[in-house]
Scaffold this motif. Structure first.
Motif, PDB file in Angstrom:
ATOM      1  N   ILE A   1     -40.277 -65.298 -51.500  1.00 11.28           N
ATOM      2  CA  ILE A   1     -40.702 -64.136 -50.652  1.00 11.28           C
ATOM      3  C   ILE A   1     -39.493 -64.317 -49.323  1.00 11.28           C
ATOM      4  CG2 ILE A   1     -40.696 -61.756 -50.246  1.00 11.28           C
ATOM      5  CD1 ILE A   1     -43.940 -62.494 -51.520  1.00 11.28           C
ATOM      6  N   THR A   2     -38.410 -63.818 -49.538  1.00  9.47           N
ATOM      7  CA  THR A   2     -37.509 -64.010 -48.077  1.00  9.47           C
ATOM      8  C   THR A   2     -36.839 -62.770 -47.384  1.00  9.47           C
ATOM      9  OG1 THR A   2     -35.314 -63.143 -49.152  1.00  9.47           O
ATOM     10  CG2 THR A   2     -36.073 -66.171 -48.594  1.00  9.47           C
ATOM     11  N   SER A   3     -37.189 -62.239 -46.342  1.00  5.77           N
ATOM     12  CA  SER A   3     -36.854 -61.119 -45.637  1.00  5.77           C
ATOM     13  C   SER A   3     -36.510 -61.526 -44.045  1.00  5.77           C
ATOM     14  CB  SER A   3     -38.395 -60.382 -45.481  1.00  5.77           C
ATOM     15  OG  SER A   3     -39.423 -61.145 -44.591  1.00  5.77           O
ATOM     16  N   THR A   4     -35.488 -62.201 -43.702  1.00  4.60           N
ATOM     17  CA  THR A   4     -35.182 -62.557 -42.411  1.00  4.60           C
ATOM     18  C   THR A   4     -33.840 -61.948 -42.255  1.00  4.60           C
ATOM     19  OG1 THR A   4     -33.229 -63.859 -43.192  1.00  4.60           O
ATOM     20  CG2 THR A   4     -35.868 -64.964 -42.824  1.00  4.60           C
ATOM     21  N   GLY A   5     -34.069 -61.822 -40.285  1.00 10.59           N
ATOM     22  CA  GLY A   5     -33.253 -60.675 -39.972  1.00 10.59           C
ATOM     23  C   GLY A   5     -31.348 -61.428 -40.321  1.00 10.59           C
TER      24      GLY A   5
ATOM     25  N   ALA B   1     -42.674 -70.026 -43.301  1.00  8.35           N
ATOM     26  CA  ALA B   1     -41.402 -70.688 -43.243  1.00  8.35           C
ATOM     27  C   ALA B   1     -40.896 -69.504 -41.612  1.00  8.35           C
ATOM     28  CB  ALA B   1     -40.281 -71.185 -43.508  1.00  8.35           C
ATOM     29  N   ASN B   2     -40.053 -69.038 -40.522  1.00  7.75           N
ATOM     30  CA  ASN B   2     -40.004 -68.390 -39.791  1.00  7.75           C
ATOM     31  C   ASN B   2     -38.416 -69.019 -38.908  1.00  7.75           C
ATOM     32  OD1 ASN B   2     -38.975 -66.407 -38.030  1.00  7.75           O
ATOM     33  ND2 ASN B   2     -40.883 -65.565 -39.106  1.00  7.75           N
ATOM     34  N   ARG B   3     -37.744 -68.245 -38.115  1.00 11.32           N
ATOM     35  CA  ARG B   3     -36.796 -69.098 -37.743  1.00 11.32           C
ATOM     36  C   ARG B   3     -37.535 -69.523 -36.561  1.00 11.32           C
ATOM     37  NH1 ARG B   3     -31.715 -69.511 -38.574  1.00 11.32           N
ATOM     38  NH2 ARG B   3     -30.875 -68.655 -40.290  1.00 11.32           N
ATOM     39  N   THR B   4     -38.327 -68.575 -35.778  1.00 10.64           N
ATOM     40  CA  THR B   4     -39.751 -68.887 -34.679  1.00 10.64           C
ATOM     41  C   THR B   4     -40.477 -69.272 -34.918  1.00 10.64           C
ATOM     42  OG1 THR B   4     -38.758 -66.713 -34.011  1.00 10.64           O
ATOM     43  CG2 THR B   4     -40.172 -67.723 -32.377  1.00 10.64           C
ATOM     44  N   TYR B   5     -40.513 -71.028 -34.941  1.00 15.20           N
ATOM     45  CA  TYR B   5     -42.016 -71.802 -34.995  1.00 15.20           C
ATOM     46  C   TYR B   5     -42.996 -71.004 -35.159  1.00 15.20           C
ATOM     47  CZ  TYR B   5     -44.775 -75.438 -37.055  1.00 15.20           C
ATOM     48  OH  TYR B   5     -45.340 -76.520 -37.768  1.00 15.20           O
ATOM     49  N   ALA B   6     -43.275 -70.828 -34.033  1.00 11.49           N
ATOM     50  CA  ALA B   6     -44.489 -70.293 -33.297  1.00 11.49           C
ATOM     51  C   ALA B   6     -45.005 -68.998 -33.774  1.00 11.49           C
ATOM     52  CB  ALA B   6     -44.394 -69.451 -31.518  1.00 11.49           C
ATOM     53  N   ARG B   7     -44.098 -68.165 -34.728  1.00 12.61           N
ATOM     54  CA  ARG B   7     -44.440 -67.001 -35.356  1.00 12.61           C
ATOM     55  C   ARG B   7     -44.890 -67.340 -36.336  1.00 12.61           C
ATOM     56  NH1 ARG B   7     -42.359 -61.406 -36.421  1.00 12.61           N
ATOM     57  NH2 ARG B   7     -44.205 -60.811 -37.499  1.00 12.61           N
ATOM     58  N   ALA B   8     -44.074 -68.020 -37.097  1.00 16.75           N
ATOM     59  CA  ALA B   8     -44.699 -69.102 -38.417  1.00 16.75           C
ATOM     60  C   ALA B   8     -46.260 -69.558 -38.497  1.00 16.75           C
ATOM     61  CB  ALA B   8     -43.402 -70.371 -39.249  1.00 16.75           C
TER      62      ALA B   8
ATOM     63  N   ILE C   1     -40.623 -67.036 -46.469  1.00 13.44           N
ATOM     64  CA  ILE C   1     -39.060 -66.983 -45.494  1.00 13.44           C
ATOM     65  C   ILE C   1     -39.173 -65.405 -44.499  1.00 13.44           C
ATOM     66  CG2 ILE C   1     -37.610 -67.616 -44.945  1.00 13.44           C
ATOM     67  CD1 ILE C   1     -36.787 -69.210 -47.537  1.00 13.44           C
ATOM     68  N   GLY C   2     -39.448 -65.752 -43.486  1.00 16.11           N
ATOM     69  CA  GLY C   2     -39.390 -64.211 -42.408  1.00 16.11           C
ATOM     70  C   GLY C   2     -40.386 -64.256 -42.553  1.00 16.11           C
ATOM     71  N   ALA C   3     -40.427 -62.740 -41.337  1.00 19.36           N
ATOM     72  CA  ALA C   3     -41.788 -61.726 -41.554  1.00 19.36           C
ATOM     73  C   ALA C   3     -41.279 -59.769 -41.924  1.00 19.36           C
ATOM     74  CB  ALA C   3     -42.304 -61.491 -39.942  1.00 19.36           C
ATOM     75  N   GLY C   4     -42.129 -59.120 -42.181  1.00 20.08           N
ATOM     76  CA  GLY C   4     -41.540 -58.158 -42.651  1.00 20.08           C
ATOM     77  C   GLY C   4     -42.553 -57.352 -43.730  1.00 20.08           C
ATOM     78  N   GLU C   5     -42.767 -56.308 -42.796  1.00 18.80           N
ATOM     79  CA  GLU C   5     -43.571 -55.249 -43.331  1.00 18.80           C
ATOM     80  C   GLU C   5     -43.793 -55.637 -44.893  1.00 18.80           C
ATOM     81  OE1 GLU C   5     -45.177 -50.876 -43.826  1.00 18.80           O
ATOM     82  OE2 GLU C   5     -43.857 -51.097 -42.298  1.00 18.80           O
TER      83      GLU C   5
ATOM     84  N   THR D   1     -49.474 -72.304 -44.835  1.00 17.67           N
ATOM     85  CA  THR D   1     -48.923 -73.405 -44.019  1.00 17.67           C
ATOM     86  C   THR D   1     -47.914 -73.158 -43.580  1.00 17.67           C
ATOM     87  OG1 THR D   1     -49.820 -75.039 -45.521  1.00 17.67           O
ATOM     88  CG2 THR D   1     -48.745 -76.131 -44.006  1.00 17.67           C
ATOM     89  N   ALA D   2     -47.497 -73.179 -42.642  1.00 14.99           N
ATOM     90  CA  ALA D   2     -46.571 -73.314 -41.454  1.00 14.99           C
ATOM     91  C   ALA D   2     -45.569 -74.346 -41.437  1.00 14.99           C
ATOM     92  CB  ALA D   2     -46.288 -73.206 -39.920  1.00 14.99           C
ATOM     93  N   ILE D   3     -44.080 -73.520 -42.057  1.00 17.69           N
ATOM     94  CA  ILE D   3     -42.695 -75.155 -42.148  1.00 17.69           C
ATOM     95  C   ILE D   3     -41.763 -74.880 -41.284  1.00 17.69           C
ATOM     96  CG2 ILE D   3     -41.089 -76.068 -43.750  1.00 17.69           C
ATOM     97  CD1 ILE D   3     -43.193 -74.528 -46.745  1.00 17.69           C
ATOM     98  N   GLU D   4     -41.303 -75.329 -40.779  1.00 21.39           N
ATOM     99  CA  GLU D   4     -39.685 -75.896 -39.505  1.00 21.39           C
ATOM    100  C   GLU D   4     -39.052 -75.254 -40.441  1.00 21.39           C
ATOM    101  OE1 GLU D   4     -39.505 -77.672 -36.663  1.00 21.39           O
ATOM    102  OE2 GLU D   4     -41.639 -78.848 -36.759  1.00 21.39           O
TER     103      GLU D   4
END
Lengths: 271, 422
Positions: free
Chosen positions: B247-251, B212-219, B188-192, B229-232
């Motif tokens: 693993i979560t790393s959202t802002g 999964a990502n808040r911005t679906y395109a990023r996911a 969940i989220g992106a990060g190094e 697989t991308a999840i909304e």
């Protein structure tokens, strides 16, 4: 002659127990690997002992209380070794081998002489009953070891004390699986053992069930395990709850196994 | 012995200076050629990694060689001699050997116990061998350093525990699940750091990978990178029960995963274990989630604590490694002191005399029929054969030793006649 093998097995059980505990202390897997082979040789000596007794007396080698303890130790070691072939749970030996050794010590008190078996017990049904029931109980003992280790490992992981000690313990999933398998097998064997026993009881005492203290406590333990299995299979109990309940059920079983023979007057005690 | 080790590492030189030196160090071969052009240097090895630049050399004239090696480094570092000398260390003879052993055993590394350095030394050695830059001494030292590294790895726990956050997470997953293979992972989220952890997990052949990502395109983009697989984002609660590791790393400022969501997921999973890794700051997962049965929640501080304590235990193991290195240094010095003409001649003679004694003892049965004189004559003949055979090699060794170039011959004789085998 056969008693030499018993004493040899007893000594080698001690050696393997020390080895396993040493491997826990030094956190070295190699030490545990060697200890597994030592335990295997103890098991082999013990097997020889039973075989020789059988041949010599031509009768069931597990009749007296002390013989039962010795058979319990043998079954536990054997089942653990069989598991060792299939899973990465070597450290379980650190629980199994000391228990086997202590059982052997208790058994050795009255092992040198031969007991003459009363006529009523010379039936094959008795041999089958004892072997099934004790093997089932040994499986429960192993399930309890796995459950205890599960609780220790879980406590370490939950409290974030990921020390080198948690490193040598098996993974939670493996421990839970062993607990599950031992429960299923143990329950089946104990059930069969009780059935065979009551068939024999009918032929000797005239009824299937006497409500003797030993029988009552065993039934209580049987019910505890039945509930546990139901929760596991139908309710999806896993991990923490299942491990904890295994320990409780085993406490009841211990009463039926040990305390009834010591504290109560029981018709189930023959020699 | 005239062994020199000169260089700088992450402890002695700041990054800018190391950078400057290794920037000009794109081409190891030319540097090696340049070092070998120094007339005082007989054998040389050039090692450059992102944390160190070192030259190991066997020289005829120690002081002259050191001066020229310094020039070589100042020139490439493009710095004043004063600035550079502060960063340089210089070791002689067995201290130089000890330094190399410590580097090879990864005791001197920035992350103690990391395995790459040994490969880097092996590469540097291969380059040196290919360009004929090494001889008897350096070959021996390098081979022995590989053995030191192997011993330290197998006899101490220096490389045992994870010392990066992402590896610590992988090790925890192993403690929980046994095998990671086939477990489903949700990112969940992106990060190094979270992506690094995901990569480590993928290399262990995990099952399905969800992103999964808040911005679906990023996911969707990340899902392509990870073959997942991308999840909304809104569908997260619906899909949580399908995964074993999260693993979560959202802002996000608030909690993304809450106890009711996890409880529902655990119910749908029939109590199968769930491992949650929260790398985000501020946290993504409500800490109360950690109280739920069969759920294991680790945040970034928990993982960092594990890494810190592992680093401490590596330091303890390093003390054991120093003992191993001491042993190996002793062995090396024994080998080196044997590399002189006189001891070699003596042990060559001893070996031959031993053979004669052995053969005569073997033949004693039939020799009993001979007279005392005949037996003595046989012994005299055997001895003179040996003396004739040894005459030329021994004269040759003595001649070579006059101008200090006997080393390769000594080493060859010791090797071929098995003088170092006990």
């Amino acid at each position: 002659m056969d008693i030499i093998f018993f004493r040899l097995a007893l000594a080698v059980y001690l050696l393997s127990a020390l080895g396993y505990l040493g491997s826990l202390y030094t956190r070295r897997v190699l030490v545990a690997r060697v200890s597994t082979w030592i335990l295997f040789s103890a098991f082999a000596f013990h097997t020889l002992f039973f075989a020789m007794r059988c041949i010599k007396t031509g009768q069931n080698p597990v009749v007296s209380f002390h013989e039962m303890l010795s058979f319990f130790a043998w079954a536990m070691a054997g089942i653990y070794l069989a598991f060792q072939l299939k899973t990465k749970t070597r450290v379980l030996g650190a629980f199994v081998s000391p228990v086997s050794f202590l059982l052997m010590i208790a058994a050795s008190k009255d092992m040198a002489g031969y007991v003459s078996i009363p006529a009523a017990l010379q039936s094959n049904l008795v041999a089958v009953h004892v072997i099934l029931a004790v093997t089932g109980e040994a499986l429960f003992a192993l399930a309890t070891c796995a459950g205890a280790m599960y609780l220790i490992q879980e406590g370490l992981l939950k409290n974030k004390k990921v020390s080198s000690f948690s490193k040598v313990l098996p993974s939670l999933t493996d421990l839970d699986r062993i607990n599950h398998i031992c429960l299923m097998l143990g329950f089946s064997l104990l059930t069969l053992g009780i059935l065979v026993g009551s068939i024999w009881a009918r032929s000797v005492w005239g009824s299937l069930w006497q409500w003797d203290p030993k029988q009552t406590w065993t039934l209580a333990a049987w019910f505890a395990y039945a509930v546990l299995l139901h929760q596991r299979l139908a309710m999806g109990w896993k991990g923490h709850k299942a491990a904890l309940f295994t320990l409780l059920a085993f406490a009841v079983l211990l009463i039926s196994l040990v305390l009834t023979s010591l504290l109560f007057v029981t018709a189930h005690r023959f020699i | 012995m005239n062994i020199i080790l000169i260089g700088m590492n992450h402890k002695t030189a700041p990054l800018e200076i190391r950078e400057r030196l290794s920037l000009s160090c794109g081409d190891d071969v030319n540097h090696l050629a340049e070092i070998m052009n120094i007339p005082e240097i007989k054998e040389g090895l050039y090692l450059a990694t992102c944390n160190r630049v070192e030259v190991l050399a066997n020289a005829t004239d120690g002081e002259g060689a050191v001066a020229r090696l310094r020039d070589f480094i100042f020139h490439h570092g493009n710095l004043s001699a004063e600035e550079m000398s502060k960063c340089l260390y210089l070791h002689h003879d067995h201290e130089a050997v000890r330094h190399l052993f410590r580097v090879a055993a990864s005791i001197d590394s920035m992350v103690m116990g990391e395995p790459q350095i040994l490969g880097q030394i092996k590469d540097a050695f291969r380059t040196a061998v290919e360009h004929n830059a090494t001889g008897v001494i350096l070959n021996k030292i390098l081979h022995q350093s590989f053995r030191v590294a192997k011993r330290v790895r197998s006899e101490t726990g220096i490389a045992n525990n994870a010392v990066s956050v992402s590896f610590a997470a992988v090790e925890l997953a192993k403690k929980i699940f046994g095998v990671i293979e086939g477990r489903n992972v949700l990112l969940i989220g992106a990060g190094e750091m979270s992506e690094l952890a995901a990569k480590h997990l993928i290399s262990r052949r995990v099952g399905k990978m969800f992103i999964a990502n808040r911005t679906y395109a990023r996911a969707v983009k990340m899902a392509e990178d990870f073959h997942g697989t991308a999840i909304e984002f809104d569908m997260l609660p619906e899909r949580l029960h399908e995964v074993d590791i999260v693993i979560t790393s959202t802002g996000a400022p608030g909690y993304v995963l809450t106890p009711p969501m996890i409880e529902a997921a655990i119910r749908r999973r029939k109590n199968r274990l769930l491992f949650l890794i929260d790398i985000a700051v501020p946290r993504d997962i409500d800490p109360a989630v950690g109280e739920i049965d069969n759920v294991y929640l680790y945040n970034i501080d928990d993982l960092q604590d594990i890494v810190d304590s592992n680093l401490k235990s590596r330091k303890r193991e390093a003390e054991k490694a120093e003992t191993i290195i001491d042993e190996e240094i002793t062995k090396y010095l024994e080998w080196y002191s044997a590399l002189e003409v006189v001891p070699t001649i003596i042990s060559l003679r001893e070996k031959m005399e031993g053979i004669i004694r052995g053969e005569i003892a073997k033949s004693s049965a039939w020799m009993e029929n001979l007279t005392e004189d005949e037996r003595r004559n046989i012994e005299i003949m055997a001895n003179s054969i040996i003396n004739k055979v040894l005459h030329d090699p021994i004269t040759g060794l003595k001649e070579e030793s006059k101008d200090n170039s006997a080393l390769p011959y000594i080493a060859a004789i010791r090797r071929l006649f098995g003088l170092d085998d006990k």
